[in-house]
Design an enzyme around this catalytic site. Sequence first.
Site, PDB file in Angstrom:
ATOM      1  CD  GLU A 164      15.326   7.679   7.842  1.00  0.00           C
ATOM      2  OE1 GLU A 164      15.314   7.656   6.412  1.00  0.00           O
ATOM      3  OE2 GLU A 164      16.180   7.893   8.532  1.00  0.00           O
ATOM      4  CD  GLU A 196      15.564   5.218  11.590  1.00  0.00           C
ATOM      5  OE1 GLU A 196      15.427   4.185  11.076  1.00  0.00           O
ATOM      6  OE2 GLU A 196      14.511   5.942  12.152  1.00  0.00           O
ATOM      7  CB  THR A 220       2.051   9.376   7.347  1.00  0.00           C
ATOM      8  OG1 THR A 220       1.528   8.834   6.316  1.00  0.00           O
ATOM      9  CG2 THR A 220       1.723   9.132   8.672  1.00  0.00           C
ATOM     10  N   GLY A 244       7.777   6.011   6.740  1.00  0.00           N
ATOM     11  CA  GLY A 244       6.510   5.651   6.365  1.00  0.00           C
ATOM     12  C   GLY A 244       6.277   6.800   5.074  1.00  0.00           C
TER      13      GLY A 244
HETATM   14  P1  NDP Z   1       2.276   5.212   5.923  1.00  0.00           P
HETATM   15  O1  NDP Z   1       2.987   6.586   5.976  1.00  0.00           O
HETATM   16  O2  NDP Z   1       0.835   5.034   5.422  1.00  0.00           O
HETATM   17  O3  NDP Z   1       2.370   4.405   7.019  1.00  0.00           O
HETATM   18  C1  NDP Z   1       3.733   4.158   7.897  1.00  0.00           C
HETATM   19  C2  NDP Z   1       3.209   3.826   9.403  1.00  0.00           C
HETATM   20  O4  NDP Z   1       2.597   4.986  10.089  1.00  0.00           O
HETATM   21  C3  NDP Z   1       2.024   2.598   9.703  1.00  0.00           C
HETATM   22  O5  NDP Z   1       2.392   2.290  10.588  1.00  0.00           O
HETATM   23  C4  NDP Z   1       0.751   3.390   9.762  1.00  0.00           C
HETATM   24  O6  NDP Z   1      -0.229   2.629  10.160  1.00  0.00           O
HETATM   25  C5  NDP Z   1       1.197   4.860  10.461  1.00  0.00           C
HETATM   26  N1  NDP Z   1       0.542   5.872  10.549  1.00  0.00           N
HETATM   27  C6  NDP Z   1      -0.349   6.230   9.458  1.00  0.00           C
HETATM   28  N2  NDP Z   1      -1.058   7.191   9.731  1.00  0.00           N
HETATM   29  C7  NDP Z   1      -0.657   7.808  10.982  1.00  0.00           C
HETATM   30  C8  NDP Z   1      -0.769   8.632  11.820  1.00  0.00           C
HETATM   31  N3  NDP Z   1      -1.612   9.716  11.405  1.00  0.00           N
HETATM   32  N4  NDP Z   1      -0.130   9.059  12.717  1.00  0.00           N
HETATM   33  C9  NDP Z   1       0.933   8.141  13.110  1.00  0.00           C
HETATM   34  N5  NDP Z   1       0.917   6.812  12.454  1.00  0.00           N
HETATM   35  C10 NDP Z   1       0.570   6.725  11.571  1.00  0.00           C
HETATM   36  O7  NDP Z   1       3.458   4.421   4.936  1.00  0.00           O
HETATM   37  P2  NDP Z   1       3.120   3.076   4.205  1.00  0.00           P
HETATM   38  O8  NDP Z   1       2.926   2.081   5.331  1.00  0.00           O
HETATM   39  O9  NDP Z   1       2.242   3.194   3.258  1.00  0.00           O
HETATM   40  O10 NDP Z   1       4.669   2.703   3.691  1.00  0.00           O
HETATM   41  C11 NDP Z   1       4.995   3.185   2.555  1.00  0.00           C
HETATM   42  C12 NDP Z   1       5.893   4.484   2.715  1.00  0.00           C
HETATM   43  O11 NDP Z   1       6.996   4.338   3.280  1.00  0.00           O
HETATM   44  C13 NDP Z   1       6.471   4.955   1.338  1.00  0.00           C
HETATM   45  O12 NDP Z   1       6.115   6.292   1.060  1.00  0.00           O
HETATM   46  C14 NDP Z   1       8.002   4.555   1.355  1.00  0.00           C
HETATM   47  O13 NDP Z   1       8.762   5.394   0.425  1.00  0.00           O
HETATM   48  C15 NDP Z   1       7.962   4.856   2.857  1.00  0.00           C
HETATM   49  N6  NDP Z   1       9.167   4.152   3.175  1.00  0.00           N
HETATM   50  C16 NDP Z   1      10.450   4.935   3.618  1.00  0.00           C
HETATM   51  C17 NDP Z   1      11.590   4.315   4.057  1.00  0.00           C
HETATM   52  C18 NDP Z   1      12.684   5.279   4.382  1.00  0.00           C
HETATM   53  O14 NDP Z   1      13.605   4.573   4.997  1.00  0.00           O
HETATM   54  N7  NDP Z   1      13.055   6.411   4.144  1.00  0.00           N
HETATM   55  C19 NDP Z   1      11.757   2.956   4.102  1.00  0.00           C
HETATM   56  C20 NDP Z   1      10.444   2.197   3.661  1.00  0.00           C
HETATM   57  C21 NDP Z   1       9.234   2.827   3.201  1.00  0.00           C
HETATM   58  P3  NDP Z   1      -1.125   2.032   9.241  1.00  0.00           P
HETATM   59  O15 NDP Z   1      -0.238   0.838   8.517  1.00  0.00           O
HETATM   60  O16 NDP Z   1      -2.433   1.511  10.271  1.00  0.00           O
HETATM   61  O17 NDP Z   1      -1.898   3.105   8.227  1.00  0.00           O
END
Ligand code: NDP
Length: 481
Positions: free
Chosen positions: A248, A461, A230, A226
């Site tokens: 990641e 990963e 976060t 994510g």
């Molecule tokens: P977020 O960080 O907002 O969310 C990722 C996941 O974490 C979601 O399931 C989210 O739930 C959950 N989450 C949010 N807040 C918390 C918390 N406090 N504790 C635990 N879990 C939490 O990312 P996005 O979903 O907006 O995804 C986009 C981001 O992911 C971009 O920055 C992108 O670059 C990154 N990404 C990285 C990849 C990699 O391989 N490095 C691959 C793909 C994406 P909820 O949806 O309910 O908020």
Amino acid sequence: MYKLQNYINGKLVDPVSKSYLDNYNPANGKVYSLIPDSDEKDVELAYQAAKTAFPLWSITPKEKRSQYLLKIAALIEKNLDKLSLAESTDNGKPVKLAKTVDIPRAAANFHFYGTGILHYSANSHSMEDTAINYTLRQPVGVAGCISPWNLPLYLFTWKIAPALAAGCTVVAKPSEVTPMTAHLLSEICIEAGLPAGVLNIVHGLGGKVGNAIVSHKHIPLISFTGGTKTGEHIASIAAPMFKKLSLELGGKNPNVIFADCDYEKMLSTTMLSSFANQGQICLCGSRIYVEKSIYEKFKKDFVAKTKALVVGDPLRDDTKIGAVVSKPHQEKILSYVELAKKEGGTVLCGGHAIKLEGELSEGYYIAPTVIEGLAHTCRTNQEEIFGPVVTITPFDTEEQALEMANSTRYGLTSIVWTENLTRAHRFANNIHAGIVWINCWLLRDLRTPFGGVKDSGVGREGGFEALDFFTEPKNVCIKLK
Ligand code: NDP
């Protein structure tokens, strides 16, 4: 309205609170299903189920675990159309992309780890005639897996498959924004006869469900994909609890184009690396650096091709750009275009929302956008936008290109276009990124480690690294005399 359910202890169940959240279709801006607004009570039920299932699953012969994973892979393939439609409806991406990339890759994840576990081995070290050491690799326990919305089933299964293969049981949370394919995966696992409690899927908000997983005292391992912010928050909770952690995170990837590249191949791939999935792939190349001698030609051709991209109904086969994932995300992307203008950038094409006709008039569409004239140090070129917005910048020398490419806090991937072999290797050696694609993009061999450096994350990963992550090494030393 269709209600999704949590998958706990082998069954589809309502959330304890009986509360639900709206699930939007980004293509038309309408609510089309409801998802459980779960909380720590549901996470606890999932944890208890996973804990109970662990002793038996962890000693289930790997051949048997493999069979379950391969069955799930086959069922994903069988349900390709249904899953692709669900992914497109949740996410706004062209259904064709879901059908050719996302869903086949989700099946491949199960297939890869279902077979990979059969060939996974541990080390032994001989101390001549004094002793022999051997290393056992034992599953860590109940794994917490949290994934984002951009490649929903692909990234969800990229964690779950190695965890299950390694003998862990799992409590997983998909993004609340795109929950449907995870829900369908629950049904597939039931059909595949996966033993109760081995995989548990809890839907809901990150702040509630995600937080409850991360801060759970007895979940010793977190695999998270994510945003960097976060990730920071998760690390701050998990690190003092000494959890095993794989993060990641975000990217702001450079695409460096030298004048000696194979121009046509570069141009067509750069269209994909810029705008595939509406630019919402962590691996997209959003900062394009072009050697000065071909800059004007590139600019003309790239902008013309970008203007020709069809933005439209994700369900149509000729659509290249669907909707971005949500209204707030659309607003965030457009706010970066405004920032770019303030920072002195010129919008060469796009830069605005698109209103489609009829049923789709409330959808979240953005015209693919190319911006030039920005310093590589400005916020537009430093912060992750995660949408169909790229910047183009000329460079004079390889050193200058390298400096600009390495100038952000991120280091996920990079793309280099050159036919000069020595330069390609030199650039790959010097660039700060976990992955370097030379004359290609998104070509993945699942055996290779995947992940970023700097603020793009920690841990790797993919391949056997993932099986290493979900197992704990234990060294046994036997004295020979
Ligand atoms: P977020 O960080 O907002 O969310 C990722 C996941 O974490 C979601 O399931 C989210 O739930 C959950 N989450 C949010 N807040 C918390 C918390 N406090 N504790 C635990 N879990 C939490 O990312 P996005 O979903 O907006 O995804 C986009 C981001 O992911 C971009 O920055 C992108 O670059 C990154 N990404 C990285 C990849 C990699 O391989 N490095 C691959 C793909 C994406 P909820 O949806 O309910 O908020």
